[in-house]
Design a protein around this motif. Structure first.
Motif, PDB file in Angstrom:
ATOM      1  N   GLU A   8       0.846  -1.187   0.000  1.00  0.00           N
ATOM      2  CA  GLU A   8       0.000   0.000   0.000  1.00  0.00           C
ATOM      3  C   GLU A   8       0.885   1.242   0.000  1.00  0.00           C
ATOM      4  O   GLU A   8       1.851   1.319   0.755  1.00  0.00           O
ATOM      5  N   ILE A   9       0.525   2.174  -0.859  1.00  0.00           N
ATOM      6  CA  ILE A   9       1.287   3.405  -1.005  1.00  0.00           C
ATOM      7  C   ILE A   9       0.330   4.573  -0.809  1.00  0.00           C
ATOM      8  O   ILE A   9      -0.748   4.593  -1.416  1.00  0.00           O
ATOM      9  N   LEU A  10       0.710   5.517   0.044  1.00  0.00           N
ATOM     10  CA  LEU A  10      -0.072   6.740   0.213  1.00  0.00           C
ATOM     11  C   LEU A  10       0.564   7.824  -0.650  1.00  0.00           C
ATOM     12  O   LEU A  10       1.704   8.232  -0.410  1.00  0.00           O
ATOM     13  N   LEU A  11      -0.175   8.262  -1.669  1.00  0.00           N
ATOM     14  CA  LEU A  11       0.320   9.288  -2.583  1.00  0.00           C
ATOM     15  C   LEU A  11      -0.307  10.632  -2.245  1.00  0.00           C
ATOM     16  O   LEU A  11      -1.526  10.720  -2.061  1.00  0.00           O
ATOM     17  N   PRO A  12       0.499  11.680  -2.188  1.00  0.00           N
ATOM     18  CA  PRO A  12      -0.027  13.000  -1.834  1.00  0.00           C
ATOM     19  C   PRO A  12      -0.789  13.629  -2.996  1.00  0.00           C
ATOM     20  O   PRO A  12      -0.436  13.469  -4.159  1.00  0.00           O
ATOM     21  N   LEU A  13      -1.832  14.366  -2.634  1.00  0.00           N
ATOM     22  CA  LEU A  13      -2.580  15.144  -3.614  1.00  0.00           C
ATOM     23  C   LEU A  13      -2.062  16.579  -3.692  1.00  0.00           C
ATOM     24  O   LEU A  13      -2.439  17.333  -4.585  1.00  0.00           O
ATOM     25  N   ARG A  14      -1.194  16.938  -2.735  1.00  0.00           N
ATOM     26  CA  ARG A  14      -0.571  18.266  -2.712  1.00  0.00           C
ATOM     27  C   ARG A  14       0.911  18.115  -2.389  1.00  0.00           C
ATOM     28  O   ARG A  14       1.299  17.243  -1.631  1.00  0.00           O
ATOM     29  N   PHE A  15       1.708  18.979  -2.990  1.00  0.00           N
ATOM     30  CA  PHE A  15       3.114  19.051  -2.632  1.00  0.00           C
ATOM     31  C   PHE A  15       3.231  19.682  -1.252  1.00  0.00           C
ATOM     32  O   PHE A  15       2.274  20.266  -0.731  1.00  0.00           O
ATOM     33  N   ASN A  16       4.393  19.602  -0.628  1.00  0.00           N
ATOM     34  CA  ASN A  16       4.573  20.148   0.722  1.00  0.00           C
ATOM     35  C   ASN A  16       4.357  21.656   0.779  1.00  0.00           C
ATOM     36  O   ASN A  16       4.052  22.194   1.839  1.00  0.00           O
ATOM     37  N   ASP A  17       4.485  22.349  -0.370  1.00  0.00           N
ATOM     38  CA  ASP A  17       4.228  23.798  -0.384  1.00  0.00           C
ATOM     39  C   ASP A  17       2.753  24.116  -0.575  1.00  0.00           C
ATOM     40  O   ASP A  17       2.375  25.285  -0.657  1.00  0.00           O
ATOM     41  N   LYS A  19       0.796  23.317  -3.173  1.00  0.00           N
ATOM     42  CA  LYS A  19       0.335  23.302  -4.564  1.00  0.00           C
ATOM     43  C   LYS A  19      -0.193  21.917  -4.920  1.00  0.00           C
ATOM     44  O   LYS A  19       0.362  20.908  -4.485  1.00  0.00           O
ATOM     45  N   PRO A  20      -1.252  21.861  -5.739  1.00  0.00           N
ATOM     46  CA  PRO A  20      -1.811  20.549  -6.083  1.00  0.00           C
ATOM     47  C   PRO A  20      -0.892  19.740  -6.990  1.00  0.00           C
ATOM     48  O   PRO A  20      -0.194  20.287  -7.839  1.00  0.00           O
ATOM     49  N   VAL A  21      -0.911  18.442  -6.783  1.00  0.00           N
ATOM     50  CA  VAL A  21      -0.189  17.505  -7.641  1.00  0.00           C
ATOM     51  C   VAL A  21      -1.018  17.310  -8.909  1.00  0.00           C
ATOM     52  O   VAL A  21      -2.233  17.108  -8.835  1.00  0.00           O
ATOM     53  N   ALA A  22      -0.373  17.357 -10.054  1.00  0.00           N
ATOM     54  CA  ALA A  22      -1.077  17.149 -11.319  1.00  0.00           C
ATOM     55  C   ALA A  22      -1.624  15.725 -11.394  1.00  0.00           C
ATOM     56  O   ALA A  22      -0.939  14.770 -11.003  1.00  0.00           O
ATOM     57  N   LYS A  23      -2.844  15.591 -11.906  1.00  0.00           N
ATOM     58  CA  LYS A  23      -3.440  14.263 -12.049  1.00  0.00           C
ATOM     59  C   LYS A  23      -2.591  13.371 -12.941  1.00  0.00           C
ATOM     60  O   LYS A  23      -2.537  12.157 -12.744  1.00  0.00           O
ATOM     61  N   ALA A  27      -1.436   9.590 -12.220  1.00  0.00           N
ATOM     62  CA  ALA A  27      -1.740   8.546 -13.203  1.00  0.00           C
ATOM     63  C   ALA A  27      -0.477   7.825 -13.648  1.00  0.00           C
ATOM     64  O   ALA A  27      -0.473   6.590 -13.785  1.00  0.00           O
ATOM     65  N   ALA A  28       0.605   8.546 -13.871  1.00  0.00           N
ATOM     66  CA  ALA A  28       1.864   7.925 -14.300  1.00  0.00           C
ATOM     67  C   ALA A  28       2.397   6.984 -13.225  1.00  0.00           C
ATOM     68  O   ALA A  28       2.942   5.915 -13.531  1.00  0.00           O
ATOM     69  N   THR A  29       2.220   7.356 -11.975  1.00  0.00           N
ATOM     70  CA  THR A  29       2.692   6.528 -10.866  1.00  0.00           C
ATOM     71  C   THR A  29       1.880   5.240 -10.774  1.00  0.00           C
ATOM     72  O   THR A  29       2.441   4.152 -10.598  1.00  0.00           O
ATOM     73  N   VAL A  30       0.565   5.357 -10.910  1.00  0.00           N
ATOM     74  CA  VAL A  30      -0.301   4.174 -10.891  1.00  0.00           C
ATOM     75  C   VAL A  30       0.005   3.280 -12.094  1.00  0.00           C
ATOM     76  O   VAL A  30       0.095   2.061 -11.973  1.00  0.00           O
ATOM     77  N   LEU A  31       0.204   3.887 -13.257  1.00  0.00           N
ATOM     78  CA  LEU A  31       0.502   3.129 -14.470  1.00  0.00           C
ATOM     79  C   LEU A  31       1.822   2.363 -14.346  1.00  0.00           C
ATOM     80  O   LEU A  31       1.947   1.242 -14.844  1.00  0.00           O
ATOM     81  N   GLU A  32       2.804   2.945 -13.656  1.00  0.00           N
ATOM     82  CA  GLU A  32       4.072   2.242 -13.439  1.00  0.00           C
ATOM     83  C   GLU A  32       3.840   0.914 -12.722  1.00  0.00           C
ATOM     84  O   GLU A  32       4.423  -0.114 -13.078  1.00  0.00           O
ATOM     85  N   LEU A  33       2.960   0.937 -11.719  1.00  0.00           N
ATOM     86  CA  LEU A  33       2.654  -0.298 -10.989  1.00  0.00           C
ATOM     87  C   LEU A  33       1.865  -1.276 -11.854  1.00  0.00           C
ATOM     88  O   LEU A  33       2.129  -2.481 -11.840  1.00  0.00           O
ATOM     89  N   GLU A  34       0.920  -0.765 -12.619  1.00  0.00           N
ATOM     90  CA  GLU A  34       0.148  -1.636 -13.504  1.00  0.00           C
ATOM     91  C   GLU A  34       1.059  -2.298 -14.547  1.00  0.00           C
ATOM     92  O   GLU A  34       0.946  -3.497 -14.813  1.00  0.00           O
ATOM     93  N   ASP A  35       1.966  -1.507 -15.117  1.00  0.00           N
ATOM     94  CA  ASP A  35       2.892  -2.055 -16.109  1.00  0.00           C
ATOM     95  C   ASP A  35       3.780  -3.136 -15.509  1.00  0.00           C
ATOM     96  O   ASP A  35       4.073  -4.141 -16.147  1.00  0.00           O
ATOM     97  N   ARG A  36       4.202  -2.942 -14.279  1.00  0.00           N
ATOM     98  CA  ARG A  36       5.126  -3.886 -13.635  1.00  0.00           C
ATOM     99  C   ARG A  36       4.427  -5.171 -13.185  1.00  0.00           C
ATOM    100  O   ARG A  36       4.945  -6.264 -13.333  1.00  0.00           O
TER     101      ARG A  36
END
Length: 105
Positions: A8-17, A19-23, A27-36
């Motif tokens: 299980e991985i907790l991914l942030p929706l906002r950077f520490n400053d 600002k919102p994390v781009a969708k 998506a690229a992070t989730v896709l990396e796991l799906e590809d693997r």
């Protein structure tokens, strides 16, 4: 049947400053796991967290992503390296990655 683990991985929706994390980054992070691993799941509910570092308080908004995979040393190494890539990708001091044994019936 093989031994299985859920990572299980907790991914942030906002950077520490704040600002919102781009969708696309999420998506690229989730896709990396799906590809693997051929499959990955995520929850759409927002997880609210609070933590401190260096005397400064932080508030997190997170999503949970998880993958059920065979329990092997190679997979454990993948997730250790994935964690470091993800910390850099999301500009985080840490990314919470946990695992536990599961029984697939």
């Amino acid at each position: 049947m093989n031994n299985w683990r859920r990572y299980e991985i907790l991914l942030p929706l906002r950077f520490n400053d704040g600002k919102p994390v781009a969708k696309a980054l999420l998506a690229a992070t989730v896709l990396e796991l799906e590809d693997r691993f051929g499959a990955v799941s995520s929850e759409t509910q927002i997880i609210h967290g609070r933590w401190r570092s260096g005397g400064k308080g932080f508030a997190d908004e997170l999503i949970r992503v998880y993958a059920d995979v065979e329990d092997t040393p190679e997979v454990r190494l993948f997730f250790a390296q994935f964690k470091e890539r993800t910390k850099a990708r999301f500009q985080q001091l840490d990314i919470w990655v946990t695992s536990h044994s599961i029984e697939v019936i």
